[in-house]
Design an enzyme around this catalytic site. Structure first.
Site, PDB file in Angstrom:
ATOM      1  N   GLU A   1      61.893  39.521  11.786  1.00  0.00           N
ATOM      2  CA  GLU A   1      61.826  40.884  11.239  1.00  0.00           C
ATOM      3  C   GLU A   1      62.888  41.188  10.184  1.00  0.00           C
ATOM      4  OE1 GLU A   1      61.890  43.578  14.546  1.00  0.00           O
ATOM      5  OE2 GLU A   1      59.908  42.984  15.216  1.00  0.00           O
TER       6      GLU A   1
ATOM      7  N   GLU B   1      55.577  39.090  19.199  1.00  0.00           N
ATOM      8  CA  GLU B   1      56.191  40.073  20.103  1.00  0.00           C
ATOM      9  C   GLU B   1      55.239  41.235  20.318  1.00  0.00           C
ATOM     10  OE1 GLU B   1      60.059  41.611  18.991  1.00  0.00           O
ATOM     11  OE2 GLU B   1      60.855  39.604  18.595  1.00  0.00           O
TER      12      GLU B   1
HETATM   13  C1  FCB Z   1      61.970  43.858  17.982  1.00  0.00           C
HETATM   14  C2  FCB Z   1      63.056  42.807  18.011  1.00  0.00           C
HETATM   15  C3  FCB Z   1      63.414  42.339  19.397  1.00  0.00           C
HETATM   16  C4  FCB Z   1      63.417  43.485  20.386  1.00  0.00           C
HETATM   17  C5  FCB Z   1      62.150  44.291  20.296  1.00  0.00           C
HETATM   18  C6  FCB Z   1      62.065  45.425  21.279  1.00  0.00           C
HETATM   19  O1  FCB Z   1      62.065  44.605  16.819  1.00  0.00           O
HETATM   20  O2  FCB Z   1      62.641  41.687  17.278  1.00  0.00           O
HETATM   21  O3  FCB Z   1      64.635  41.666  19.343  1.00  0.00           O
HETATM   22  O4  FCB Z   1      64.538  44.252  20.197  1.00  0.00           O
HETATM   23  O5  FCB Z   1      62.014  44.796  19.005  1.00  0.00           O
END
Ligand code: FCB
Length: 470
Positions: A168, A357
């Site tokens: 990110e 994620e």
């Molecule tokens: C994302 C991050 C990860 C975690 C989640 C909740 O943006 O990549 O490290 O903090 O959010």
């Protein structure tokens, strides 16, 4: 209508994701140098309740038990990141072989148990000594980062077949170098634009280095993506504001990687990034990734806000909108992941998408040694259902990783938000698999099905008897 893991096909990659600083602890052990997060947590009022990640989940010492836990939970793929300052305590120069040994142990134990390691090279923990020289705002980072990438790929590339260059970039440059709410706490447009451009160059350069050293690896990088909508969908000013926020949050890093340049037509101030560009940089920003990691949690509604500098736009928090939301104040809105996948799929240059994620933070209650986290189960089921919907419609999505295995250090929010499939008692480091973790294990074992629209959780059958693999 019910579906199971089978509906995704045999090659679909299921897993969990973690990040070094959020779980490892051992912040100054075995030669590790300090990182910008080690420093940032020492500053007053930056982190919820003054929490810090010095010990976190103590994964550095607990890794074998935690990997064994993943095995028990039938988790076939594990995404984790490498702490740069564990490998290069000063960011560049001398290698710390104890750091190399640690990741060798993690990788080898994963493979021994049949778990595929997926490695993120940079998940936000820049070595402090590099920040002293300007960190991501200094163009020399191209060299520092290249050396770090090459070192990791040389040492681990014989066994790690899935790499992600970055996590990110919009979040670490936006929160870390523009808003100052994440490490290193820098603010302002020039810090942001310089760091963004160097990160964008590094994401492509990282890909080139991995490919040159191990052409058999699958190379990707990850992006945050929140589906953006205007708050008032008929309001022209809200529509414009939403387009601007969408540009910054969702297009800023993927488009230059795909050869489309920075998306400055909707946010003209982005033209100023040219100040940091050298001849041929437009070509150096491009790399043909094997897959793109998409990270989605929510959608955002945006309104026109004349007083907001640069953007004239503001996100309206979920808690102000009478919708369900998580501990992060993120709306629970499963179609967001479907929309995100559709959008990425519309970029012809993206060959394959992996949801690297997705997950939710809810308050958990430990009762009689159990955590009955129905909301998290429901969140996961509904989001997985949306991923299947997209896949059935032809979207090139080939994997899904839950954020995250363990309750952990959630950056500026400290230990407050609980994202884990596994509860961690931070006093004793004892782990307890939550019902969501048991449910995911059963799903991965293919013994439970999900109804397409789970209004309520009815499919937790089997959780009570969960024993897992031994
Ligand atoms: C994302 C991050 C990860 C975690 C989640 C909740 O943006 O990549 O490290 O903090 O959010």
């Amino acid at each position: 209508m019910l579906f199971t893991k089978n509906d995704f096909g045999d090659n679909f990659k299921w897993g969990v994701s973690t990040a070094a600083y959020q779980i490892e602890g051992a912040h100054n052990e075995d030669g590790k140098g300090s990182s910008i997060w080690d420093d940032f947590v020492q500053q007053k009022k930056k982190i919820f309740n003054g929490h810090q990640g010095n010990i976190a989940c103590n994964f550095y010492h607990h890794y074998a038990d935690d990997i064994a836990l993943m095995y028990k939970m039938n988790i076939p793929n594990y995404r984790f990141s490498i702490s740069w300052s564990r490998i290069f305590p000063h960011g560049t120069g001398v290698i710390n072989y104890k750091g190399i040994d640690f990741y060798n142990r993690v990788i080898d134990f994963c493979l021994e148990l049949g778990i595929e390691p997926w490695v993120t090279l940079y998940h936000w923990d820049l070595p402090s000594d590099l920040q002293k020289k300007g960190g991501w705002t200094n163009r020399d980072i191209l060299q520092w980062f290249s050396d770090f990438v090459a070192c990791c790929v040389k040492h681990f590339g014989d066994r790690v077949k899935h790499w992600m260059v970055m996590n990110e970039p919009m979040v670490f440059t936006g929160a870390g170098y523009f808003l100052g709410v994440h490490a290193p706490g820098k603010k302002g447009l020039s810090n942001f634009l310089a760091s963004a451009h160097h990160a964008a160059l590094c994401q492509a350069e990282g890909g080139r280095i991995i490919r040159s050293l191990h052409s058999d690896c699958k190379i990707g990088t990850t992006f945050s993506y929140s589906h953006i909508e205007p708050y008032r969908d008929q309001d022209r000013r809200d529509i414009i504001a939403a387009a601007k926020v969408d540009t910054m949050l969702n297009r800023m890093f993927i488009e230059p990687l795909l050869g489309m340049g920075y998306p400055s037509s909707s946010v003209p101030i982005l033209n100023r990034i040219e100040r940091y560009m050298l001849p041929n940089d437009d070509k150096k920003l491009v790399f043909d990734m094997d897959f793109i990691g998409l990270q989605n949690y929510t959608r955002e509604l945006v309104t026109h806000a004349p007083l907001m500098p640069f953007m004239r736009a503001k996100i309206i928090k979920a808690s102000k909108r009478n919708v369900p939301f998580t501990q992060m104040d993120w709306e629970v809105h499963p179609p967001s992941i479907y929309n995100a996948l559709k959008r990425y799929n519309s970029y012809p240059g993206i060959k394959s998408i992996v949801v690297t994620e997705n997950g939710a933070a809810f308050e958990d209650r430990l009762t009689d040694g159990m955590i009955d986290d129905k909301h998290r189960v429901q969140y996961l089921q509904n989001h997985i259902a949306q991923v299947l919907l997209a896949r059935k419609e032809g979207v090139r999505v080939n994997g899904y990783f839950v954020w995250t295995l363990l309750d952990n250090f959630e950056w500026a929010e400290g230990y407050h938000p609980k994202f884990g499939l596994v509860h961690v008692d931070f006093n004793t480091q004892k782990r307890v698999i939550k019902n969501s973790g048991k449910w995911y294990s059963q799903f991965l074992k293919n013994t439970v099905s999900i109804s397409k629209e789970t209004e309520s959780v009815s499919n937790t059958k089997g959780i009570e008897q969960f024993e897992g693999r031994s």
